[in-house]
Design a protein around this motif. Structure first.
Motif, short mmCIF file in Angstrom:
data_model
loop_
_atom_site.label_atom_id
_atom_site.label_comp_id
_atom_site.label_asym_id
_atom_site.label_seq_id
_atom_site.Cartn_x
_atom_site.Cartn_y
_atom_site.Cartn_z
N LYS A 202 0.84 -1.19 0.00
CA LYS A 202 0.00 0.00 0.00
C LYS A 202 0.89 1.26 0.00
O LYS A 202 1.63 1.51 0.95
CB LYS A 202 -0.91 0.00 1.22
N LEU A 203 0.78 2.03 -1.08
CA LEU A 203 1.47 3.31 -1.21
C LEU A 203 0.51 4.43 -0.84
O LEU A 203 -0.70 4.32 -1.06
CB LEU A 203 1.97 3.50 -2.64
N TRP A 230 0.88 -3.24 -6.38
CA TRP A 230 0.75 -2.15 -5.43
C TRP A 230 -0.60 -1.45 -5.61
O TRP A 230 -1.27 -1.62 -6.62
CB TRP A 230 1.87 -1.11 -5.60
N HIS A 231 -0.96 -0.67 -4.61
CA HIS A 231 -2.14 0.19 -4.68
C HIS A 231 -1.76 1.54 -4.09
O HIS A 231 -1.09 1.60 -3.05
CB HIS A 231 -3.31 -0.42 -3.90
N SER A 275 -1.24 1.50 5.54
CA SER A 275 -0.32 1.69 4.42
C SER A 275 1.11 1.32 4.80
O SER A 275 1.45 1.20 5.98
CB SER A 275 -0.37 3.15 3.94
N ASP A 276 1.95 1.15 3.76
CA ASP A 276 3.34 0.73 3.95
C ASP A 276 4.35 1.83 3.64
O ASP A 276 5.31 2.03 4.39
CB ASP A 276 3.64 -0.47 3.04
N ILE A 277 4.18 2.52 2.52
CA ILE A 277 5.18 3.46 2.03
C ILE A 277 4.53 4.81 1.77
O ILE A 277 3.56 4.91 1.01
CB ILE A 277 5.84 2.97 0.73
N LEU A 338 11.93 -2.03 -2.57
CA LEU A 338 11.20 -2.37 -1.35
C LEU A 338 10.09 -3.39 -1.62
O LEU A 338 9.86 -4.30 -0.82
CB LEU A 338 10.62 -1.10 -0.71
N ILE A 339 9.39 -3.22 -2.73
CA ILE A 339 8.32 -4.17 -3.04
C ILE A 339 8.90 -5.56 -3.31
O ILE A 339 8.32 -6.58 -2.89
CB ILE A 339 7.49 -3.67 -4.25
#
Length: 384
Positions: A202-203, A230-231, A275-277, A338-339
């Motif tokens: 999750k971006l 990704w999203h 979210s992640d990033i 990173l992904i």
């Protein structure tokens, strides 16, 4: 420690405005919890109550013809000065605060200065990025050239001045030859979130869709990582809103990008926890609240290598900072790495959560409290 009557002046205060307004609200509410009597004078809008009390803080909103919560034009800043000066002066004379805390030397300081001259009540400045020459040159360069002689007295007569980052402080020292104390923005302590992998990754982008935040870079980044899973969620509004949506639609990736518009702080935090990033392709930053909040929510940051973000991100440990030259390509490469390496992503997120301790609201409030007390004491001594 003496309990003070503190008037917070800020032309933006939630739900109006962005990170600077949220800083003003956090500090005001925290000072109220410490036992100080805190009142806020700020911009009003038709759909907001003229007066209310939130978390112990009394809020007065004065009419100023502002049209949007998320952005304020230069003419609207002028209307703010015209519409709020006399009501604020009446409030000061009736309530008699010990000290005035001014967020944004421009335009808020232009209200505080004449009130100080007329009442003798000291004020301290808290400078954000747009307050200083060179902070956001593409937006304020011409303004500072024209208004420079009128802005200098705002700094000169302040009992003390603070800045939200070392970058902002250095610019202010250079422009106004004033002692500046750096008080980093902070976030209230909260339980640490769980750091877990997600699929898809999750971006998130949070901020005004304006030239300073450089949101159109998101289109090039998305195209370069289209082959990955990704999203992207985009929270914010601004002059680039329509262009960004159109450009993103043209990539064929619109089904993986969701536009949420302007959101309240609570909703932004909820999005960060999912979210992640955090993507931050900004051209300039002071000390961005979005980045600090992201650390506290267990996110990592991929952004531009600029002073404001350098205070938050330790490059290669809790995020990646990319050179402005060929920024979109560099950010896309960092996100791709990173992904493709979930362990690296989890490590960055955990490091970010550890670094969040550097941006503790309690530390910021204690520092502001000390500056406010000093301003009151020094004024009392000079009046003896």
């Amino acid at each position: 420690m003496r309990k003070l009557k503190i008037l917070t002046l800020c032309y933006e205060y939630p739900p109006v405005g962005g990170g600077g307004g949220r800083v003003a609200a956090q500090i005001s509410e925290a000072l109220s919890k410490e036992g100080h009597d805190v009142c806020v004078a700020t911009s009003g809008m038709k759909h907001l109550p003229v007066q209310e009390k939130i978390n112990g803080v009394k809020i007065h909103r004065f009419a100023c013809l502002r049209r949007r919560e998320d952005t304020c034009s230069v003419p609207e800043m002028v209307f703010y000065l015209v519409g709020t000066f006399l009501p604020t002066l009446r409030l000061v004379r009736k309530w008699k605060p010990h000290v005035i805390h001014v967020h944004f030397a421009v335009p808020t300081g232009a209200v505080a200065l004449p009130i100080h001259w007329m009442t003798g009540i000291p004020y301290i400045l808290t400078a954000h990025l747009g307050d200083v020459p060179g902070g956001v040159p593409e937006q304020t360069g011409a303004l500072f050239k024209f208004l420079g002689p009128f802005i200098r007295p705002i700094w000169k007569y302040a009992a003390a001045a603070t800045a939200v980052s070392s970058f902002v402080a250095n610019l202010a020292r250079k422009a106004y030859a004033k002692d500046i104390e750096v008080i980093l923005n902070g976030v209230p302590a909260s339980p640490a979130p769980a750091i877990v992998p997600r699929d898809p990754v999750k971006l998130l982008f949070v901020g005004r869709l304006s030239v300073q935040k450089n949101p159109l870079a998101l289109v090039a980044i998305a195209k370069r990582i289209a082959h990955l899973n990704w999203h992207l969620d985009i929270i914010g509004e601004g002059p680039f809103s329509a262009g960004l949506q159109a450009a993103m639609s043209s990539t064929g990736l619109r089904d993986r990008v969701e536009f949420h518009g302007w959101k309240a702080a609570r909703e932004v935090r909820e999005a960060m926890l999912r979210s992640d990033i955090l993507l931050m392709p900004s051209r300039s930053e002071g000390l961005p609240m979005a980045a600090i909040e992201a650390l506290h929510c267990g996110m990592t940051i991929v952004g531009s290598d600029i002073p404001g973000l350098q205070d938050v991100v330790v490059n290669g440990r809790n995020g990646d900072l990319c050179a402005m030259e060929d920024l979109e390509s560099r950010m896309a490469d960092a996100v791709e790495l990173l992904i493709k390496n979930p362990e690296r992503l989890l490590s960055y997120r955990k490091e970010g959560l550890a670094r969040a301790a550097h941006f503790d609201l309690a530390k910021s409030v204690a520092a502001y409290e000390e500056v406010l007390q000093r301003a009151v004491e020094s004024t009392a001594i000079s009046n003896e």
